[in-house]
Motif scaffolding. Structure first.
Motif, PDB file in Angstrom:
ATOM      1  N   UNK A 187      28.455 -57.746 -56.608  1.00 11.95           N
ATOM      2  CA  UNK A 187      27.871 -56.837 -57.228  1.00 11.95           C
ATOM      3  C   UNK A 187      26.857 -56.142 -56.073  1.00 11.95           C
ATOM      4  N   UNK A 188      25.845 -57.547 -55.636  1.00 10.25           N
ATOM      5  CA  UNK A 188      24.784 -57.195 -55.268  1.00 10.25           C
ATOM      6  C   UNK A 188      25.600 -56.311 -53.393  1.00 10.25           C
ATOM      7  N   UNK A 189      26.607 -56.684 -53.276  1.00 10.98           N
ATOM      8  CA  UNK A 189      27.313 -56.820 -51.792  1.00 10.98           C
ATOM      9  C   UNK A 189      27.302 -54.718 -52.141  1.00 10.98           C
ATOM     10  N   UNK A 190      27.956 -54.698 -53.041  1.00 15.40           N
ATOM     11  CA  UNK A 190      28.675 -53.439 -53.786  1.00 15.40           C
ATOM     12  C   UNK A 190      27.598 -52.064 -53.299  1.00 15.40           C
ATOM     13  N   UNK A 191      26.032 -52.641 -54.062  1.00 18.04           N
ATOM     14  CA  UNK A 191      24.886 -52.167 -54.347  1.00 18.04           C
ATOM     15  C   UNK A 191      24.102 -51.919 -52.519  1.00 18.04           C
ATOM     16  N   UNK A 192      24.325 -52.638 -52.473  1.00 12.92           N
ATOM     17  CA  UNK A 192      23.929 -52.821 -50.516  1.00 12.92           C
ATOM     18  C   UNK A 192      24.248 -51.209 -50.332  1.00 12.92           C
ATOM     19  N   UNK A 202      23.994 -48.212 -50.722  1.00  7.50           N
ATOM     20  CA  UNK A 202      22.339 -48.097 -50.299  1.00  7.50           C
ATOM     21  C   UNK A 202      22.550 -47.402 -49.261  1.00  7.50           C
ATOM     22  N   UNK A 203      23.207 -48.289 -48.200  1.00  5.65           N
ATOM     23  CA  UNK A 203      23.653 -47.805 -47.058  1.00  5.65           C
ATOM     24  C   UNK A 203      23.923 -46.665 -45.895  1.00  5.65           C
ATOM     25  N   UNK A 204      24.876 -46.574 -47.418  1.00  2.49           N
ATOM     26  CA  UNK A 204      25.662 -45.073 -47.312  1.00  2.49           C
ATOM     27  C   UNK A 204      25.124 -44.302 -47.098  1.00  2.49           C
ATOM     28  N   UNK A 205      23.952 -44.193 -48.565  1.00  2.00           N
ATOM     29  CA  UNK A 205      23.486 -43.120 -49.394  1.00  2.00           C
ATOM     30  C   UNK A 205      22.207 -42.753 -47.779  1.00  2.00           C
ATOM     31  N   UNK A 206      21.476 -44.125 -47.214  1.00  2.00           N
ATOM     32  CA  UNK A 206      21.410 -43.756 -46.344  1.00  2.00           C
ATOM     33  C   UNK A 206      21.617 -42.370 -44.943  1.00  2.00           C
ATOM     34  N   UNK A 245      30.492 -34.792 -47.726  1.00  5.90           N
ATOM     35  CA  UNK A 245      30.399 -34.909 -49.560  1.00  5.90           C
ATOM     36  C   UNK A 245      31.526 -35.409 -49.485  1.00  5.90           C
ATOM     37  N   UNK A 246      32.367 -34.952 -49.259  1.00  4.68           N
ATOM     38  CA  UNK A 246      33.917 -35.557 -49.071  1.00  4.68           C
ATOM     39  C   UNK A 246      34.197 -37.394 -49.288  1.00  4.68           C
ATOM     40  N   UNK A 259      31.725 -42.716 -54.745  1.00  2.53           N
ATOM     41  CA  UNK A 259      31.569 -42.770 -56.313  1.00  2.53           C
ATOM     42  C   UNK A 259      32.589 -43.442 -56.882  1.00  2.53           C
ATOM     43  N   UNK A 260      33.511 -42.205 -56.486  1.00  2.00           N
ATOM     44  CA  UNK A 260      35.201 -42.839 -57.323  1.00  2.00           C
ATOM     45  C   UNK A 260      35.536 -44.214 -57.160  1.00  2.00           C
ATOM     46  N   UNK A 261      34.841 -44.856 -56.033  1.00  2.00           N
ATOM     47  CA  UNK A 261      35.794 -46.668 -55.982  1.00  2.00           C
ATOM     48  C   UNK A 261      35.072 -47.243 -56.393  1.00  2.00           C
ATOM     49  N   UNK A 262      33.274 -46.502 -56.288  1.00  2.00           N
ATOM     50  CA  UNK A 262      32.415 -47.169 -57.429  1.00  2.00           C
ATOM     51  C   UNK A 262      32.534 -47.432 -58.713  1.00  2.00           C
ATOM     52  N   UNK A 263      33.414 -46.174 -59.092  1.00  2.00           N
ATOM     53  CA  UNK A 263      33.224 -45.737 -60.738  1.00  2.00           C
ATOM     54  C   UNK A 263      34.511 -46.818 -61.377  1.00  2.00           C
ATOM     55  N   UNK A 264      35.609 -46.509 -59.891  1.00  2.00           N
ATOM     56  CA  UNK A 264      36.826 -47.176 -59.986  1.00  2.00           C
ATOM     57  C   UNK A 264      37.320 -48.943 -60.400  1.00  2.00           C
ATOM     58  N   UNK A 265      35.402 -49.417 -59.660  1.00  2.00           N
ATOM     59  CA  UNK A 265      35.554 -50.192 -59.789  1.00  2.00           C
ATOM     60  C   UNK A 265      34.599 -51.660 -61.053  1.00  2.00           C
ATOM     61  N   UNK A 266      34.304 -50.250 -61.443  1.00  2.00           N
ATOM     62  CA  UNK A 266      33.066 -50.261 -62.677  1.00  2.00           C
ATOM     63  C   UNK A 266      33.669 -50.508 -64.048  1.00  2.00           C
ATOM     64  N   UNK A 267      34.846 -50.169 -63.784  1.00  2.00           N
ATOM     65  CA  UNK A 267      36.460 -49.071 -65.257  1.00  2.00           C
ATOM     66  C   UNK A 267      36.605 -50.673 -64.964  1.00  2.00           C
TER      67      UNK A 267
END
Length: 416
Positions: free
Chosen positions: A3-8, A11-15, A178-179, A185-193
């Motif tokens: 989870x920490x790697x995904x969060x990093x 954040x990196x992608x958002x930057x 944007x895509x 977002x979809x990938x992270x959402x699928x992982x969370x699900x």
């Protein structure tokens, strides 16, 4: 991936996305500034050429710097002599076309005898249109007795048109970014699900194994030869099997009911019943660990007995699960107006304000240290909410962190 790697990575992608957007905005702004400078330079050169031609025609000496820019859109040209409108129009159009100024513009000629603009016309190097313009809103100056002004009212549109390529490329980049952001977002959402599904399956396996194991042990005892000679023991183990089967049925039915509720296919078998009878039967396995206070004069309600029982059982289970080492759980019923109120109160850890709405979401678990590891499906309170909604009742929550929680269900009653 942790989870920490995904969060990093997030954040990196958002930057990076923010950096790309800022870079595009910066380059578009730089392109516009460059176009502004080029336009002003070309306008200066063109109007300098017009001033030179007019000086030759009028036989006067040309000023050293006849062109002055008074605003981003307005240029003033000193002529030292009276200027003929038709001649000025021809000189300006010819000079603008030579300097690649293909745009609309306005021309005004100052009359020193009347101290006002005596001529105003809207022209264009794109066509031969001539439209008179008001002469009252021109900027005047006392520096020169003879001059004319040139104004570019659509300068911003002109600049935008000259950098269409840069704007469209920026739009395409932003669309691509944007895509990418949506895909992330979809990938992270699928992982969370996926994690939620895994936790749900693990918890469900544990919860279903408990009654199955109890039934298996009781069945082994009932299968022994000596149990026949012990009627009390035989009856007790039969009761254990029946209770565990009901418990197992309730767990399976709860999961199925949640699935039906999501599809709006939950069917209730309502009947008139006394709420205290169901509550007392639910409390039997807890062996006086829970206090029941019935202060209601009228406990008659219309509800689905099975789902009502499961709802009360889930509230009790939740209260015990999130209590301290020595649970202090109380169920109270009382009449309020035209409703019967059922309150399930505990003196446990309580619920922080930011979680009070989320706890009714499917699979949500309060992340309070070891409490997050409490066993269960993670759908108990979501099931309670669905049953309350299906019956058109009202569910309220009162909670204080560290002091406990109270769930109140208000059930409308038919008045005699």
């Amino acid at each position: 991936m942790s989870r920490r790697t995904i969060q990093s990575l997030t954040i990196f992608s958002a930057v990076l996305i923010i950096g790309v957007v800022i870079t595009q905005i910066y380059w578009v702004k730089q392109a516009l500034d460059l176009r502004h400078r080029q336009f002003n330079q070309n306008a200066h050169v063109a109007l300098q050429d017009v001033a030179t031609k007019l000086a030759k025609v009028n036989g006067v000496m040309q000023s050293v710097n006849p062109v002055e820019q008074l605003s981003p859109q307005y240029f003033l040209v000193n002529t030292n002599a009276t200027t003929q409108p038709d001649l000025l129009e021809n000189f300006i159009k010819d000079s603008f076309q030579k300097n690649n100024l293909i745009t609309d513009f306005e021309v005004g000629i100052y009359d020193c005898t009347t101290n006002r603009m005596r001529y105003g016309m809207s022209l264009s190097t794109k066509n031969n249109d001539k439209i008179p313009t008001p002469t009252s809103n021109w900027i005047k100056t006392d520096k020169y007795p003879y001059y004319f002004g040139v104004r570019f009212p659509e300068q911003d549109t002109y600049f935008a048109g000259t950098i269409n390529g840069a704007i469209w490329s920026s739009v395409l980049v932003l669309v691509a970014v944007s895509f990418f952001a949506y895909a992330l977002f979809v990938i992270l959402r699928q992982k969370q699900l996926s994690e939620v599904q895994r936790d749900f399956v693990n918890n469900m396996t544990h919860e279903l194994q408990t009654p199955i194991s109890t039934i298996r042990i009781a069945a082994d005892v009932l299968n022994s030869d000596n149990i026949v000679n012990q009627p009390k023991r035989h009856k007790r183990y039969v009761q254990i099997v029946q209770d565990e089967i009901l418990r197992l049925q309730g767990q399976v039915e709860m999961v199925l009911s949640m699935a039906k509720a999501e599809r709006n296919a939950l069917t209730l078998q309502k009947e008139m019943m006394r709420s205290e009878d169901i509550i007392e039967s639910v409390l039997l396995p807890f062996e006086n660990k829970i206090t029941f206070l019935n202060h209601a004069a009228n406990t008659l309600i219309e509800a689905d007995p099975f789902h009502f029982r499961c709802m009360i059982n889930n509230l009790i289970d939740n209260a015990l699960k999130y209590s301290n080492e020595t649970p202090d759980v109380k169920i109270e019923t009382y009449n309020k107006g035209k409703c019967l109120v059922i309150a399930v109160q505990d003196h446990g850890i309580g619920i922080a304000p930011e979680y009070r709405k989320k706890i009714f979401n499917q699979f949500f678990r309060i992340p309070y240290g070891d409490v997050h590891n409490a066993k269960g499906f993670g759908i108990g309170l979501s099931y309670v909410k669905q049953i309350v909604r299906a019956h058109h009742w009202k569910l309220d929550l009162e909670s204080e962190l560290g002091k406990g929680s109270t769930f109140k269900i208000s059930i409308p009653q038919k008045q005699a």
